[in-house]
Design an enzyme around this catalytic site. Sequence first.
Site, short mmCIF file in Angstrom:
data_model
loop_
_atom_site.label_atom_id
_atom_site.label_comp_id
_atom_site.label_asym_id
_atom_site.label_seq_id
_atom_site.Cartn_x
_atom_site.Cartn_y
_atom_site.Cartn_z
N VAL A 209 0.94 -1.16 -0.04
CA VAL A 209 -0.28 -0.17 -0.42
C VAL A 209 0.75 0.97 0.10
O VAL A 209 0.27 2.30 0.32
CB VAL A 209 -0.44 0.21 0.89
CG1 VAL A 209 -1.96 -1.44 0.81
CG2 VAL A 209 -0.33 0.23 2.79
N GLY A 212 8.44 4.51 -0.21
CA GLY A 212 9.51 4.83 0.45
C GLY A 212 11.43 4.73 0.12
O GLY A 212 10.95 4.06 0.02
N ASP A 331 10.57 14.82 12.38
CA ASP A 331 10.52 14.57 11.15
C ASP A 331 8.28 14.69 11.12
O ASP A 331 7.97 13.29 9.79
CB ASP A 331 10.55 13.11 10.39
CG ASP A 331 10.27 12.97 9.08
OD1 ASP A 331 10.75 13.93 8.36
OD2 ASP A 331 10.66 11.85 8.24
#
Length: 508
Positions: A209, A212, A331
């Site tokens: 799904v 990266g 982040d």
Amino acid sequence: MGEVTILKALLATAWLLCVPADQITDYSSTEEVAGSSRLVTCACENRPNCPGTCSGHWCFFTVVHGVQSRGCFEQAQYETCRTARIPGLHISCCNNKDLCNEDLTEPKVPEVKPPASETGPDSVIMLVAVPLLLLLIVAMATCALVLWLRSRKPHYKDDDDAAMMKIPAGADPNYGDIFDEFCTSGSGTGLPYLVQRTMARQISLVECVGKGRYGEVWRGTWTGESVAVKIFSSRDEQSWFRETEIYNTVQLRHDNILGFIASDMTSKNSSTQLWLITHFHELGSLYDFLQYSSLDPEGCLRMCLSVASGLVHLHTEILSTQGKPAIAHRDLKSRNILVKRNGQCCIADLGLAVIHSQNNDYLDVGNNPRVGTKRYMAPEVLDESIRVEVFESYKQTDIWALGLVLWEITRRTVVNGIVEEYRPPFFDVVPSDPSFEEMRKVVCVDQYRPSLHNRLCSHPILSTIAKVMKECWFQSPPARLTALRVRKTLSKLDQDADQSTEKLKQDV
């Protein structure tokens, strides 16, 4: 057993022949031996370079597991005759006459049964069988517990039935009692550690799904439920270690923090894979959600408030028996926030997190060489003026990023029939993959901030959110709002909106 005895004998003999005489000790000789300077002729057999007799101060006779040997000791080796302590080795010495060691024999030793600690065949069977039996009992009990819990769990005919549930704030209908029953109540989050080590064998991967730089995210199934499996790339293994460390040692169970289940390693195609198993949210990341969905002002507020609430929980140190240190995310961005079915969000990806405990006076920044996402970096990170030894500095960079996330959400909010297309922060001044220098110039030198559409000012909810995000973007880090202040402002706004809605219903 015969091969073992012969091997022991060979080893002991080799030891006796090779080790210097002053390092050999005798345990079997019962005679008190006196020193002597007189040379005697000794019988010599089973010794290297031995013609049959030799001359020395002492004659010796040895038996090493049935292998006999005779020879000579010098005066300096006399202690060898009294002090050997090697099982299976017998040494006797004499110097009363020439060839006196021809008469020496091995003394008869009464038969002694091996101690109970020695592992014979029966002992080995017991050592293996008992743990296996216990493991089988535990496995059967676990299976019985899972089946029992599944029988208690409600089933829904379709998604409409599930949507009709009364969902507690922040809960997700995909997860029933099973996670609560299995999850530890100690300081960590997720399943007990030993159970986690078997998770990879219990999960079936269904579909990829997301991909990266970190690796891949798969939807898997476990005990009938959908779970998210984040498979880290080998170059990002430090992030896996960091998230595993934080989730297993810190109490992070919160409605607006991604629910952790387990962390495990597995082997595939002769390589090791690092898995992080969490709750699965089919709506995907906030970044993905905003691509195809728009919001009304109330939905926008709900999302913004939930992100702020998750960040407050991270930033807050809790002092209790099941407390937690303060954590800065480092982040925070829309790709690292997931959307739940009830319209709230939960914060994910703690691979770069910094941990601080004021109570224990420590700051743990980890050793991950990865840096955050340049587009969301605060001015002090871009111009390298951040005080890396001060935990408050990391929290302030999270607030900067929080303001950008709020901006992304408000862009996709419909007011007066107007809504903007999704765009990432600073889309109008930097390329799709900006460099560090490009971001530094825009944010630090030009001090540019994302623009706000005029329609936001015409709605009380969005105008307040716009004010909040501006106060997250101050160039000076101490001037920015705290996560707690953001949450309080948005909570009051939410309460006021509820009261206005209730009053409107009453008027109607």
